[in-house]
Design a protein around this motif. Structure first.
Motif, mmCIF file in Angstrom:
data_model
loop_
_atom_site.group_PDB
_atom_site.id
_atom_site.type_symbol
_atom_site.label_atom_id
_atom_site.label_comp_id
_atom_site.label_asym_id
_atom_site.label_seq_id
_atom_site.Cartn_x
_atom_site.Cartn_y
_atom_site.Cartn_z
ATOM 1 N N TYR A 60 0.815 -1.215 0.000
ATOM 2 C CA TYR A 60 0.000 0.000 0.000
ATOM 3 C C TYR A 60 0.847 1.264 0.000
ATOM 4 O O TYR A 60 0.589 2.194 -0.754
ATOM 5 C CB TYR A 60 -0.949 0.027 1.213
ATOM 6 C CG TYR A 60 -2.173 -0.831 1.023
ATOM 7 C CD1 TYR A 60 -2.147 -1.944 0.198
ATOM 8 C CD2 TYR A 60 -3.363 -0.538 1.649
ATOM 9 C CE1 TYR A 60 -3.252 -2.734 0.013
ATOM 10 C CE2 TYR A 60 -4.495 -1.319 1.484
ATOM 11 C CZ TYR A 60 -4.432 -2.415 0.674
ATOM 12 O OH TYR A 60 -5.535 -3.195 0.499
ATOM 13 N N TYR A 66 -13.270 4.834 -2.325
ATOM 14 C CA TYR A 66 -12.297 3.758 -2.467
ATOM 15 C C TYR A 66 -12.096 3.019 -1.156
ATOM 16 O O TYR A 66 -11.980 1.797 -1.125
ATOM 17 C CB TYR A 66 -10.961 4.313 -2.972
ATOM 18 C CG TYR A 66 -10.986 4.712 -4.422
ATOM 19 C CD1 TYR A 66 -11.274 3.766 -5.401
ATOM 20 C CD2 TYR A 66 -10.735 6.007 -4.811
ATOM 21 C CE1 TYR A 66 -11.314 4.122 -6.729
ATOM 22 C CE2 TYR A 66 -10.768 6.374 -6.141
ATOM 23 C CZ TYR A 66 -11.059 5.425 -7.100
ATOM 24 O OH TYR A 66 -11.094 5.775 -8.415
ATOM 25 N N ASN A 85 -12.772 -0.868 -0.632
ATOM 26 C CA ASN A 85 -11.704 -1.701 -0.083
ATOM 27 C C ASN A 85 -12.198 -2.502 1.118
ATOM 28 O O ASN A 85 -11.979 -3.708 1.221
ATOM 29 C CB ASN A 85 -10.523 -0.798 0.308
ATOM 30 C CG ASN A 85 -9.497 -1.487 1.188
ATOM 31 O OD1 ASN A 85 -9.539 -1.379 2.408
ATOM 32 N ND2 ASN A 85 -8.590 -2.224 0.584
ATOM 33 N N ALA A 114 -9.627 -6.229 -3.124
ATOM 34 C CA ALA A 114 -9.454 -5.208 -2.097
ATOM 35 C C ALA A 114 -8.170 -4.412 -2.299
ATOM 36 O O ALA A 114 -8.153 -3.193 -2.115
ATOM 37 C CB ALA A 114 -9.462 -5.839 -0.706
ATOM 38 N N THR A 115 -7.090 -5.092 -2.693
ATOM 39 C CA THR A 115 -5.795 -4.430 -2.815
ATOM 40 C C THR A 115 -5.818 -3.239 -3.786
ATOM 41 O O THR A 115 -5.405 -2.143 -3.396
ATOM 42 C CB THR A 115 -4.701 -5.439 -3.224
ATOM 43 O OG1 THR A 115 -4.777 -6.544 -2.335
ATOM 44 C CG2 THR A 115 -3.332 -4.827 -3.163
ATOM 45 N N GLY A 123 -7.626 -0.368 -2.197
ATOM 46 C CA GLY A 123 -6.847 0.183 -1.092
ATOM 47 C C GLY A 123 -5.747 1.098 -1.616
ATOM 48 O O GLY A 123 -5.504 2.177 -1.080
ATOM 49 N N ASN A 153 -6.787 -2.498 7.401
ATOM 50 C CA ASN A 153 -6.435 -3.552 6.454
ATOM 51 C C ASN A 153 -5.587 -4.663 7.057
ATOM 52 O O ASN A 153 -5.733 -5.813 6.678
ATOM 53 C CB ASN A 153 -5.731 -2.965 5.235
ATOM 54 C CG ASN A 153 -6.711 -2.661 4.134
ATOM 55 O OD1 ASN A 153 -7.159 -3.556 3.437
ATOM 56 N ND2 ASN A 153 -7.083 -1.410 4.005
#
Lengths: 176, 196
Positions: free
Chosen positions: A140, B91, B95, B107-108, B111, B139
């Protein structure tokens, strides 16, 4: 419980259909917009590579050298005293570090102890209830180029400890 | 913090290999680890490409805004720094919903998109903002309703009731998510107090 599997199977096709129909109704040039957004996905995947390579090499060196095993054995007595079954200790410690490692260990525990044993159920719950903190953090933040993580790692690891503790307590209460 | 952990993983590993005589394993670990990382990223290309394309359509069609409007009361409390109707919220919510259904692959990308929007909100700084840390905490605790992978492993090994762990997983995940949010809040207040 058949409905749960049904939801999982239907969900993605349904999302796709809703998005495409809604886009068409709103007169969005769907295909062109899709390609535009998709291009970004290609770029993003490549930008993650350096972050993930750096992290995963470090973790696999740590694991293969035997260091991980040593630290697991170091923590084992304390964790066992706290009521954590010995078999589950390695999984609890590896879960935040390596997703594939944890998945392998969960399968292994389920294979040796049986899926319907206490250990099997505990491993299943633990595997399902937390995610690999290091992976989430790397992917991320890596994708958008965040270099100063602040308290993110600390928060993630503390959440892992809470999650694993919760899994042990809940599974013991429900299945013992 | 990351730098120290990263270097320690290597140095401790190499020292251990020296003591244990497992240096050959470390050599292969370097290349295997790098390979595995690239394999994961290559695997991500397919998923990220498709979902980000689809999500762009969803965004243009106003679906993200609709979703964030529905779930705004909860999300507003979790992410007080995000302005009303900002795309980041949409978003974040997609996610979270993908995670709930055990769709990690879906989900990634969402995210990551959320992180991108949050970075814009933070003036493009390379420092993690408050909302970013909250999103990350949620997460890593991964709110899950249906742990699909685990259920399939249990089926593979002939479980009488593969889905019996769904209940315990939901409970455990609820506790860990609550824990993550509280921990995040604690660190946030500690940060702001120090600054004052």
């Amino acid at each position: 419980m058949a409905w749960i599997t049904a939801i999982s199977v239907w969900l993605i096709p349904l999302i796709i259909a809703i998005v495409l129909v809604a886009g068409t109704l709103k007169r969005v040039p769907t295909y062109e917009i899709f390609v535009e957004g998709a291009k970004e996905g290609v770029k993003m995947s490549f930008s993650i590579i350096p972050y993930l390579v750096g992290m995963m090499v470090a973790i696999s060196v740590f694991r293969e050298s035997g260091a991980m095993e040593f630290f697991v054995s170091l923590f084992r007595p304390a964790l066992e005293m706290a009521g954590v079954p010995a078999e589950i200790v390695p999984l609890a410690l590896i879960r935040p570090l390596s997703g594939t490692g944890a998945l392998g260990m969960t399968s292994d525990l389920i294979a040796t102890h049986g899926p319907d044993s206490f250990i099997g159920r505990l491993a299943s719950t633990m595997q399902g209830s937390t995610d690999t903190t290091f992976y989430v953090l790397t992917v991320y933040f890596g994708a958008v180029g965040i270099k100063k993580m602040g308290d993110a790692l600390k928060v993630g690891l503390i959440a892992d400890v809470i999650g694993i503790t919760a899994a042990i307590i809940i599974v013991s209460l429900v299945f013992l | 913090m990351v730098n120290i952990i990263w270097v320690s993983l290597f140095v401790i590993g190499i020292i251990f290999a020296g003591i244990n005589g497992t240096m050959d394993k470390v050599n292969s670990a370097v290349f295997d680890g790098a390979k595995e990382a690239v394999v994961i990223c290559i695997g991500l290309i397919s998923v990220l490409t498709f979902w980000l394309g689809l999500m762009r359509i969803a965004e243009k069609a106003g679906l993200l805004r609709a979703l964030s409007w529905v779930l705004r009361p909860v999300a507003k409390r979790l992410f007080p720094d995000i302005p009303k109707d900002h795309p980041a919220m949409g978003y974040i919510l997609s996610n979270m919903s993908a995670n709930m259904f055990g769709l990690g692959n879906a989900a990634t990308p969402m995210g990551i998109k959320a992180m991108e929007e949050l970075k814009k909100l933070n003036g493009g700084s390379n420092e993690a903002s408050r909302s970013m840390i909250t999103l990350l905490a949620i997460n890593t605790a991964s709110i899950t309703l249906i742990p699909t992978t685990v259920i399939s492993i249990r089926m593979q090994y002939g479980s009488v009731s593969p889905t019996e762990i769904v209940g315990t997983t939901i409970l455990a995940t609820a506790v860990s998510t609550a824990g993550a949010i509280l921990t995040d809040r604690y660190f946030h207040y500690r940060r702001t107090n120090r600054r004052m």
